[in-house]
Design an enzyme around this catalytic site. Structure first.
Site, PDB file in Angstrom:
ATOM      1  N   HIS A   1       0.845  -1.201   0.000  1.00  0.00           N
ATOM      2  CA  HIS A   1       0.000   0.000   0.000  1.00  0.00           C
ATOM      3  C   HIS A   1       0.874   1.243   0.000  1.00  0.00           C
ATOM      4  O   HIS A   1       2.073   1.169   0.294  1.00  0.00           O
ATOM      5  CB  HIS A   1      -0.881   0.012   1.260  1.00  0.00           C
ATOM      6  CG  HIS A   1      -0.075   0.217   2.509  1.00  0.00           C
ATOM      7  ND1 HIS A   1       0.493  -0.828   3.201  1.00  0.00           N
ATOM      8  CD2 HIS A   1       0.302   1.340   3.159  1.00  0.00           C
ATOM      9  CE1 HIS A   1       1.173  -0.347   4.224  1.00  0.00           C
ATOM     10  NE2 HIS A   1       1.081   0.980   4.227  1.00  0.00           N
TER      11      HIS A   1
ATOM     12  N   HIS B   1       5.232   6.408  -1.103  1.00  0.00           N
ATOM     13  CA  HIS B   1       6.004   5.194  -1.374  1.00  0.00           C
ATOM     14  C   HIS B   1       5.178   3.955  -1.056  1.00  0.00           C
ATOM     15  O   HIS B   1       4.159   4.044  -0.370  1.00  0.00           O
ATOM     16  CB  HIS B   1       7.259   5.186  -0.487  1.00  0.00           C
ATOM     17  CG  HIS B   1       6.890   5.014   0.960  1.00  0.00           C
ATOM     18  ND1 HIS B   1       6.491   6.083   1.747  1.00  0.00           N
ATOM     19  CD2 HIS B   1       6.789   3.905   1.745  1.00  0.00           C
ATOM     20  CE1 HIS B   1       6.173   5.641   2.952  1.00  0.00           C
ATOM     21  NE2 HIS B   1       6.330   4.316   2.983  1.00  0.00           N
TER      22      HIS B   1
HETATM   23  O1  ACK Z   1       5.059   1.440   5.080  1.00  0.00           O
HETATM   24  P1  ACK Z   1       4.234   2.527   5.602  1.00  0.00           P
HETATM   25  O2  ACK Z   1       3.959   3.717   4.778  1.00  0.00           O
HETATM   26  O3  ACK Z   1       4.803   2.992   7.028  1.00  0.00           O
HETATM   27  O4  ACK Z   1       2.879   1.939   6.121  1.00  0.00           O
HETATM   28  C1  ACK Z   1       2.865   1.765   7.503  1.00  0.00           C
HETATM   29  C2  ACK Z   1       1.534   2.161   8.078  1.00  0.00           C
HETATM   30  O5  ACK Z   1       1.661   3.521   8.465  1.00  0.00           O
HETATM   31  C3  ACK Z   1       1.120   1.339   9.297  1.00  0.00           C
HETATM   32  O6  ACK Z   1       2.125   1.346  10.247  1.00  0.00           O
HETATM   33  C4  ACK Z   1       2.977   3.973   8.244  1.00  0.00           C
HETATM   34  N1  ACK Z   1       3.343   4.784   9.402  1.00  0.00           N
HETATM   35  C5  ACK Z   1       3.565   4.368  10.675  1.00  0.00           C
HETATM   36  N2  ACK Z   1       3.819   5.423  11.464  1.00  0.00           N
HETATM   37  C6  ACK Z   1       3.754   6.530  10.692  1.00  0.00           C
HETATM   38  C7  ACK Z   1       3.924   7.921  10.933  1.00  0.00           C
HETATM   39  N3  ACK Z   1       4.207   8.394  12.143  1.00  0.00           N
HETATM   40  N4  ACK Z   1       3.773   8.756   9.875  1.00  0.00           N
HETATM   41  C8  ACK Z   1       3.494   8.299   8.655  1.00  0.00           C
HETATM   42  N5  ACK Z   1       3.326   6.999   8.364  1.00  0.00           N
HETATM   43  C9  ACK Z   1       3.453   6.127   9.365  1.00  0.00           C
HETATM   44  C10 ACK Z   1       3.838   2.765   8.059  1.00  0.00           C
END
Ligand code: ACK
Length: 217
Positions: free
Chosen positions: A66, A150
């Site tokens: 995703h 990403h």
């Molecule tokens: O791979 P990602 O984009 O990085 O997808 C997961 C998703 O949310 C569930 O954990 C993203 N994620 C986690 N913490 C944050 C944050 N503080 N800011 C933005 N994205 C985050 C993580």
């Protein structure tokens, strides 16, 4: 906790349709295999703790593929409620978009695909998407909105997937300052950004249909 707060998801994002997940995973595998075979990469193995590394094993897959737009943390993240109420978000919820994966990158922490958002897709990008990580990447605020977009393809042991977007922003900040010379490969242009950071700009972007939705966990 009031009920309306508990109804917010962990995060919003575009979820790649299952039919395209394998295509993206095999593009990533191809990238890792190509990288491992290059002398340039072998000469920089120190970046990866110096061991001989099998990249396919070094990284472990995380969630279903995703592209996160807004991390809401069930309403605890700043701006979560405002994002959920944004008319563009409400209107697009459940719709399928075509994401364009324009580059693949690895660092000793993460492997991911850069997503280049269209004007329309940028309407779903949170205003604080890049600024949020200024403590990790001071140059982040000077990068265009959507720079952090990403798909996390894998993380090294003990690394959280939030790191992938930070690694991407770091590479883009270096690219903006001064892009290193590229090595032209069949798949595209490969650049080394030091400290184990590699990015391949794809000659042919991977098109990935993805549903805009949310994840509750
Ligand atoms: O791979 P990602 O984009 O990085 O997808 C997961 C998703 O949310 C569930 O954990 C993203 N994620 C986690 N913490 C944050 C944050 N503080 N800011 C933005 N994205 C985050 C993580």
């Amino acid at each position: 906790v009031p009920l309306e707060d508990t109804s917010l998801p962990l995060y919003y994002g575009w979820f790649l349709l299952s039919s395209v997940q394998e295509k993206v995973k095999s593009a990533a595998m191809g990238f890792l295999k190509t990288l491992e075979s290059l002398d340039d990469f072998k000469n920089h193995l120190d970046d990866f703790a110096g061991k001989s590394v099998e990249l396919e094993q070094y990284f472990e897959a995380k969630a279903a593929l995703h592209c996160t737009t807004k991390f809401c943390n069930y309403g605890k993240a700043a701006g979560a409620k405002e994002y959920a109420q944004n008319p563009a978000v409400v209107k697009s919820y459940g719709s399928v978009f075509e994401l364009s994966l324009t580059a693949l990158f690895i660092t000793p922490r993460t492997v991911g695909a850069r997503v280049s958002l269209t004007e329309e897709q940028l309407h779903l990008w949170p205003a604080d998407g890049e600024k949020e990580v200024e403590s990790d990447v001071p140059a982040a605020a000077s990068l265009p909105p959507g720079s952090r977009a990403h798909v996390t393809l894998g993380c090294a042991e003990g690394v959280q997937s939030v790191q992938t977007g930070i690694d991407l922003l770091q590479i883009l900040a270096l690219q903006q300052a001064e892009a290193p010379a590229a090595k032209e490969l069949e798949l595209g242009s490969l650049r080394y950004y030091g400290e184990g950071r590699w990015m391949l700009e794809l000659k042919e972007p991977v098109r990935a249909p993805a549903c805009f939705s949310s994840f509750y966990g």
